[in-house]
Design a protein around this motif. Structure first.
Motif, PDB file in Angstrom:
ATOM      1  N   SER A  22       4.455   1.829  -3.103  1.00 15.02           N
ATOM      2  CA  SER A  22       3.992   0.774  -3.997  1.00 15.02           C
ATOM      3  C   SER A  22       4.876   0.637  -5.224  1.00 15.02           C
ATOM      4  O   SER A  22       5.526   1.597  -5.667  1.00 15.02           O
ATOM      5  N   TYR A  30      -6.111  -2.975   0.711  1.00 20.28           N
ATOM      6  CA  TYR A  30      -5.100  -2.249  -0.053  1.00 20.28           C
ATOM      7  C   TYR A  30      -5.661  -1.966  -1.442  1.00 20.28           C
ATOM      8  O   TYR A  30      -6.295  -2.842  -2.053  1.00 20.28           O
ATOM      9  N   HIS A  47       0.828  -1.198   0.000  1.00 23.71           N
ATOM     10  CA  HIS A  47       0.000   0.000   0.000  1.00 23.71           C
ATOM     11  C   HIS A  47       0.867   1.254   0.000  1.00 23.71           C
ATOM     12  O   HIS A  47       0.646   2.179  -0.764  1.00 23.71           O
TER      13      HIS A  47
END
Ligand code: ZN
Ligand code: ZN
Ligand code: FE
Length: 752
Positions: free
Chosen positions: A406, A460, A403
């Protein structure tokens, strides 16, 4: 006379390899031809000096090439052959030829300094050995028409250089000169300023102004790094109170006035990737607001001629921080910059070459003789990582990471392509970028996955994106536990093969969802790529207020002290904080998920030592300050705080007891910070070694965001002298390499 068919594999396309072969052929009187194809470069060569020719292929390869293998097979002599030719690449047959952007080379740097040269002070000078690549390519194959240079028609002189195999600019796709290439200008309040734009920008910078400068992968905000008024104004305007700014210097000598530079660090700074390199800040100080409370400064050398000119003309270090609105991705377009950055800056240094792809500056450092990448972006992406042999026959994977920090990873044929840093997926624009990057990488590398991988965490953005893609394509989805992925990433980077057996994985991390539904982050795993067993973990403590505990370090101090029976001490240290309501909520089990996070333990200790802000303005702020305090004390011998090991639990309770004693005795915060680092490193190393011998594991693998902490890494490695240890080097230990680990796990989990 002999003839041979030669095959060269590695990063050999788009790096000037064919003209290099051509020049070698001239030197050794070799006849034949060279071409690109799907596997690399193919050569047919015949002549008397064939052996010398082949030997020089690997040894003298151009700077941006990476030769992996050279295979030579004897061939029949072709009678009548009397020239050596470069054969054009047929469209679609070359694999990619997409290489990272490369720092300005010495020859181009000398050229822009040379008053008699055609490209004197020209900001877009480049050649086959340097210049923009990934940041300008729009589609494959890599040719000028496929880049953002397509709108600039080459002049006669440039065309001649481009077509001459003996020239440094033979087939340099972004070739340009002042007559035909991109143009630079300085803009103030919508008006172009007359005169030399570099000189005009430097004049402004000298007065303390802030300038937005269009760099390779996006806009930078620039100001005088020695001018505290300018730097603090930049912090105020950007609403960025504490996160360190990167600093650019014209050369190593300029950096050395502020930070000592060892030889390997100089090499890293000067490498073609030109990353930001973290160096101790213990000489002459810069403006205090550059990196408040940090022992290290992030330095970089000019990646482009534009930066080179700016730094040489200014003749002092300049802040180079990404030009973006808080939380959003870096600005890349001119109109977007005018719209979003006008309130931050006094002027724009702009040009008319478009940026095809947003690329942040990469961040790295040297620890124990090896490079340690912390953010992998400009200059590194899209170079591939060779996976261990066993992966060659495995299915192609697209993995979508975590998350924060990334990144996407695509694997195929034993190679992993880890995307550039795509940012934190809290922000809407960043999530849009993420989806775009997925399409972008898939098309540039013509990749279709057999398997899709993601984190266990259902919320996420990356997980939901993976689910959508899997649904749409009917491709199986593999969900990989966060810390298993961390350990698999460091195994893969270090060439740990599928058949090499199990390792003891130590993941010291922020937060990741565990298989039991609680939040993990201080884990000892016995694992291979396929599966893992949780052997031990840090003692669980509640995250008081859920996500608030990530922002506010003191909440973790309360949780730790209450857990260890030091509630009265918590009352004293945290006087004024709403302890009552938090304790009541904790007693009722409301909004306080249990976590074994090592990152939150660092936050708690930082809070106890008074070096944590009430509210962190960026992830890792408190922990970085804690490390900076420890760093100053480690020269002196100290003993580490003890940790207890009860069954599966690594318990910090004894550590807290001694720390509170030290606090009462008035020991300095530096000593306490050092004792914490030492104690944690000792405890982690001892437990990992015990597990390794109990389970006959072949190695100990260290990963997770806490290992960005150079002090923790050094201390832990020093105590693991008798075992093979796998650590990150070219991929980051934080969530930036999570996708690589997910891809490795998924590739092994699902068979073809
Ligand atoms: Zn060059
Ligand atoms: Zn030209
Ligand atoms: Fe993580």
């Amino acid at each position: 006379m002999r003839a041979a068919a030669i095959r060269v594999r590695g990063q050999v396309q788009g790096v000037g390899f064919r003209p290099f072969v051509w020049r070698l052929a001239q030197r050794h009187a070799i006849c034949g031809r060279v071409s690109n194809d799907a596997e690399g470069v193919r050569i047919f060569a015949q002549g008397d000096e064939l052996e010398q020719f082949v030997e020089a292929l690997g040894r003298e390869a151009p700077p941006l090439a990476r030769v992996e293998t050279v295979e030579v097979v004897d061939a029949d002599i072709e009678p009548g052959l009397d020239t050596f030719a470069i054969v054009a690449t047929a469209a679609g047959s070359a694999r990619t030829g997409v290489t990272p952007d490369a720092k300005i080379c010495d020859a181009c740097r000398d050229e822009i300094r040379d008053a008699s040269a055609r490209r004197h002070r020209y900001a877009f000078t480049n050649c086959t050995h340097c210049g923009p690549r990934f940041s300008i390519i729009e589609k494959v194959p890599y040719d000028r028409v496929s880049t953002t240079m397509s709108r600039f028609a080459m002049c006669e002189a440039c065309r001649a250089e481009y077509g001459d195999p003996a020239d440094r600019r033979f087939h340099a796709q972004p070739i340009a000169c002042p007559d035909c290439g991109p143009r630079l200008w300085l803009e103030v309040e919508g008006e172009e300023v007359r005169g030399d734009p570099i000189d005009a920008a430097v004049c402004l910078l000298r007065t303390g102004a802030i300038v937005a400068a269009k760099a390779l992968g996006g806009f930078h905000l620039v100001c005088d790094a020695a001018n505290e008024t300018a730097v603090s104004l930049l912090r105020e305007r950007k609403r960025r109170p504490a996160k360190p700014f990167a600093v650019m210097a014209a050369d190593i000598a300029m950096i050395e006035r502020y930070s000592p530079v060892a030889e390997p660090e100089a090499a890293l700074l000067g490498s073609s990737a030109a990353p930001v390199v973290l160096l101790a800040a213990d000489r002459q100080p810069l403006a205090p607001s550059v990196a408040p409370g940090q022992w290290a400064l992030g330095w970089m050398l000019p990646p482009t001629p534009l930066h080179q000119l700016l730094l040489e003309t200014f003749d002092g270090p300049l802040i180079m921080t990404s030009g973006n609105l808080s939380g959003e991705p870096q600005v890349v377009g001119n109109d977007e910059a005018r719209l979003k950055l006008s309130s931050y800056v006094d002027a724009f240094l702009m040009h008319d070459r478009d940026i095809a792809r947003r690329l942040d500056d990469s961040v790295s450092r040297m620890v124990l003789g090896r490079q340690r990448v912390q953010r992998r972006a400009r200059g590194y992406a899209p170079s591939t990582i060779s996976l261990p042999d066993g992966f060659a026959a495995r299915p192609a994977v697209a993995a979508y990471g975590g998350h924060l920090k990334s990144a996407i990873c695509l694997t195929r044929d034993g190679e992993a392509l880890l995307s550039h840093h795509l940012g934190d997926l809290d922000d809407l624009l960043t999530t849009e970028e993420f989806v775009k990057a997925d399409r972008d990488y898939a098309s540039l590398f013509e990749h279709t996955p057999d398997v899709i991988a993601c984190d266990l965490h259902p919320d996420y953005f990356s997980t939901r994106h993976a689910e959508t893609r899997a649904d749409a394509s009917g491709v199986p989805l593999v969900r990989v536990q966060h810390h298993h992925a961390h350990i698999a990433a460091v195994m893969a980077e270090n060439g740990w093969d599928i058949g090499d057996g199990r390792v003891i994985g130590v993941a010291l991390d922020g937060l990741g969802l565990g298989t039991d539904g609680t939040v993990w982050g201080g884990e000892f795993l016995l694992c291979d790529y396929q599966s893992f067993t949780r052997l031990a973990h840090l003692a669980p403590a509640p995250l008081l207020g859920g996500t608030m505990a990530q922002r506010e370090p003191w909440r973790n101090l309360l949780a730790q002290l209450d857990r260890c029976g030091f509630g009265a001490e918590a009352d004293a240290i945290l006087a004024g904080k709403p302890l009552g309501p938090l304790r009541a909520a904790a007693a009722r089990g409301v909004n306080n998920p249990m976590s074994t996070s090592a990152g939150r333990l660092f936050d708690a200790v930082a809070s106890a030592l008074g070096c944590a802000p009430d509210r962190q303005s960026f992830e890792g702020e408190a922990a970085m300050r804690l490390e900076s305090l420890a760093r100053q004390e480690l020269e002196r011998p100290a003993s580490g705080y003890p940790f207890a090991c009860n069954g599966m639990i690594l318990d910090p309770a004894p550590m807290w007891r001694e720390l509170l004693d030290d606090r009462r005795r008035g020991r300095t915060v530096g000593v306490m910070a050092a004792r914490f680092h030492l104690g944690l490193a000792e405890a982690v190393a001892a437990l990992a070694e015990k597990f390794a011998s109990e389970h006959g594991a072949g190695a100990i693998a260290l990963s997770g965001g806490c290992f960005q902490n150079a002090t923790l890494l050094e201390l832990t490695l020093a105590r693991l002298a008798n075992v093979r240890v796998l650590t990150h080097s070219t991929t980051p230990p934080n969530d930036g390499s999570l996708a690589l680990g997910q891809a490795a796990v998924a590739a092994v989990t699902l068979r073809n």
